[in-house]
Design an enzyme around this catalytic site. Structure first.
Site, PDB file in Angstrom:
ATOM      1  N   ASP A 180       0.854  -1.194   0.000  1.00  0.00           N
ATOM      2  CA  ASP A 180       0.000   0.000   0.000  1.00  0.00           C
ATOM      3  C   ASP A 180       0.896   1.251   0.000  1.00  0.00           C
ATOM      4  O   ASP A 180       1.848   1.318  -0.774  1.00  0.00           O
ATOM      5  CB  ASP A 180      -0.955  -0.042   1.202  1.00  0.00           C
ATOM      6  CG  ASP A 180      -2.088   0.977   1.078  1.00  0.00           C
ATOM      7  OD1 ASP A 180      -3.091   0.667   0.415  1.00  0.00           O
ATOM      8  OD2 ASP A 180      -1.959   2.084   1.618  1.00  0.00           O
ATOM      9  N   TYR A 306      -3.041  11.235   0.974  1.00  0.00           N
ATOM     10  CA  TYR A 306      -3.513  11.098  -0.403  1.00  0.00           C
ATOM     11  C   TYR A 306      -3.539  12.460  -1.096  1.00  0.00           C
ATOM     12  O   TYR A 306      -3.238  12.570  -2.284  1.00  0.00           O
ATOM     13  CB  TYR A 306      -4.893  10.441  -0.415  1.00  0.00           C
ATOM     14  CG  TYR A 306      -4.849   8.980  -0.042  1.00  0.00           C
ATOM     15  CD1 TYR A 306      -4.897   7.985  -1.016  1.00  0.00           C
ATOM     16  CD2 TYR A 306      -4.747   8.582   1.284  1.00  0.00           C
ATOM     17  CE1 TYR A 306      -4.844   6.650  -0.685  1.00  0.00           C
ATOM     18  CE2 TYR A 306      -4.687   7.248   1.630  1.00  0.00           C
ATOM     19  CZ  TYR A 306      -4.736   6.284   0.644  1.00  0.00           C
ATOM     20  OH  TYR A 306      -4.666   4.961   0.987  1.00  0.00           O
ATOM     21  N   HIS A 359      -4.536  -7.873   0.089  1.00  0.00           N
ATOM     22  CA  HIS A 359      -3.841  -6.606   0.268  1.00  0.00           C
ATOM     23  C   HIS A 359      -3.071  -6.540   1.587  1.00  0.00           C
ATOM     24  O   HIS A 359      -2.025  -5.902   1.664  1.00  0.00           O
ATOM     25  CB  HIS A 359      -4.882  -5.482   0.195  1.00  0.00           C
ATOM     26  CG  HIS A 359      -4.320  -4.105   0.268  1.00  0.00           C
ATOM     27  ND1 HIS A 359      -3.573  -3.551  -0.752  1.00  0.00           N
ATOM     28  CD2 HIS A 359      -4.392  -3.145   1.240  1.00  0.00           C
ATOM     29  CE1 HIS A 359      -3.228  -2.311  -0.430  1.00  0.00           C
ATOM     30  NE2 HIS A 359      -3.701  -2.050   0.777  1.00  0.00           N
TER      31      HIS A 359
END
Length: 381
Positions: A180, A306, A359
């Site tokens: 990630d 982000y 993930h």
């Protein structure tokens, strides 16, 4: 630890904060049910209510906190931000230093099952020569690290901070591993500090096909479909966090049920869990992460990463020339091919596609991940 500027740290959430959480959960104002019987409109009401009931009535934060505190933890100021990190030292003096970086919506709790096998392989049926001394920092704005008060703390700056952290701990030559956001940090570490990195191992790679490619093999088509699914049905969180993280923060910081739903949805979508993340991973392990975000009030500060990445898109695809290994799990968000990845990672030495896992590799398939990390770094020591 005698290292200047490095201070021992213990997670200690006040009892009144735990009781406030329980009070808020019990007073949740629930919405109506969705008009479908699955997850296609989001987390089903009954599923979330049961997890939040468990969080309020049965989840034992004191016991979970003690488990987290069983690993040595420290903080140190890096560029004006107090950075928290686990320092799991190997009993072997020749252990290779390894910095592990988590992502969103995870935390350093992701690594609980891999720290022992990585630091003391002999005690876990492995070769003593594969030992690592592990440094696992909490990203700035995440978990027990401090929160940046000014813009600029994007992936590249975090990579530079990690290089400084490893120097401060006396680790001049080291490896890096991550998934990630941690995969981006690790790649930037390698691109920006190639003389320090013996290699990087990733369990997520985001590499597009070559420009102009219009015909795809069966394997490439799987990669293309994975990217299309993420872009069309699974990336709403990404758009919100990269464009309006502050707006999102109000609801998630005020409502533990909202914070739980925001994170739980990603465990459902990204883990290899057959549609039941709680049944597969366990309520406690999921709530360890949710509780970390809740007690630290880091919904907004973590989402801002982000936004920072959107300001510096080049940090998402740096060209990496140091030795690289990749473990790709079938339920990972992106499924690029080895050929595509080789264009970005020009010294790709290990590429392994597994038949199970997703993930959250360190939580879902710790044995497979540890095996690959050991194998990749073995000739690089």
């Amino acid at each position: 630890m005698s290292t200047s500027g490095v201070v021992p740290f213990t997670i200690s959430v006040p009892d009144e904060d735990v009781e406030d959480l329980r009070r808020r959960l019990r007073a949740t104002r629930w919405p109506d049910r969705s008009t479908v019987g699955d997850w296609s409109q989001g987390v089903p009401l009954e599923y979330l209510r049961e997890l939040c009931r468990y969080w309020a009535e049965e989840y034992d934060w004191a016991a979970r906190q003690a488990r987290l505190n069983a690993v040595e933890q420290y903080t140190t100021d890096l560029g004006g931000v107090p950075v928290h990190f686990l320092h799991a030292r190997s009993p072997r003096p020749d252990a290779l230093p390894l910095v592990l970086t988590h992502g969103w919506p995870g935390s350093v709790a992701e690594f609980s099952a891999v720290l022992g096998p990585l630091t003391d392989p002999a005690a876990h049926g492995g070769d003593p020569g594969d030992a690592f001394t592990v440094v696992a920092p909490s990203l700035p704005g995440f978990g027990w690290s401090g929160k940046p008060t000014e813009p600029g703390w994007g992936i590249a700056r975090v990579a530079d901070a990690w290089a400084e952290l490893m120097s401060r701990l006396g680790h001049e030559r080291f490896g890096a591993q991550g998934g990630d956001l941690g995969s981006f940090v690790s790649a930037n570490l390698a691109a920006r500090h190639p003389d320090r990195l013996v290699g990087i191992h990733l369990n997520m790679v985001v590499t597009p096909p070559p420009p102009g490619q219009t015909e795809f093999t069966e394997r490439e088509e799987r990669a293309r479909r994975a990217e299309e699914r993420f872009r069309t049905v699974d990336s709403a969180y990404h758009m919100q966090q990269r464009t309006r993280p502050q707006t999102l923060a109000y609801g998630l910081t005020d409502s533990p049920a909202a914070q739980c739903a925001w994170i739980l949805e990603k465990f459902w979508s990204w883990a290899d869990c057959a549609g039941d993340p709680v049944g597969t991973l366990g309520a406690d392990r999921i709530l360890d992460h949710v509780s970390t975000y809740w007690f630290t009030g880091s919904a907004g500060s973590s989402a801002r990463m982000y936004w920072e990445m959107a300001q510096d898109p080049a940090s998402r695809l740096p060209t990496v020339g140091v030795p690289t290994g990749v473990s790709l799990f079938p339920h990972e968000i992106m499924q690029p091919t080895q050929e595509w990845a080789s264009a970005q990672y020009t010294d790709l030495r290990l590429w392994r596609e597994h038949d199970r896992g997703g993930h959250f590799a360190a939580m879902e398939q710790p044995d497979l991940l540890v095996r690959d990390i050991r194998e990749f770094f073995r000739p690089l020591r």
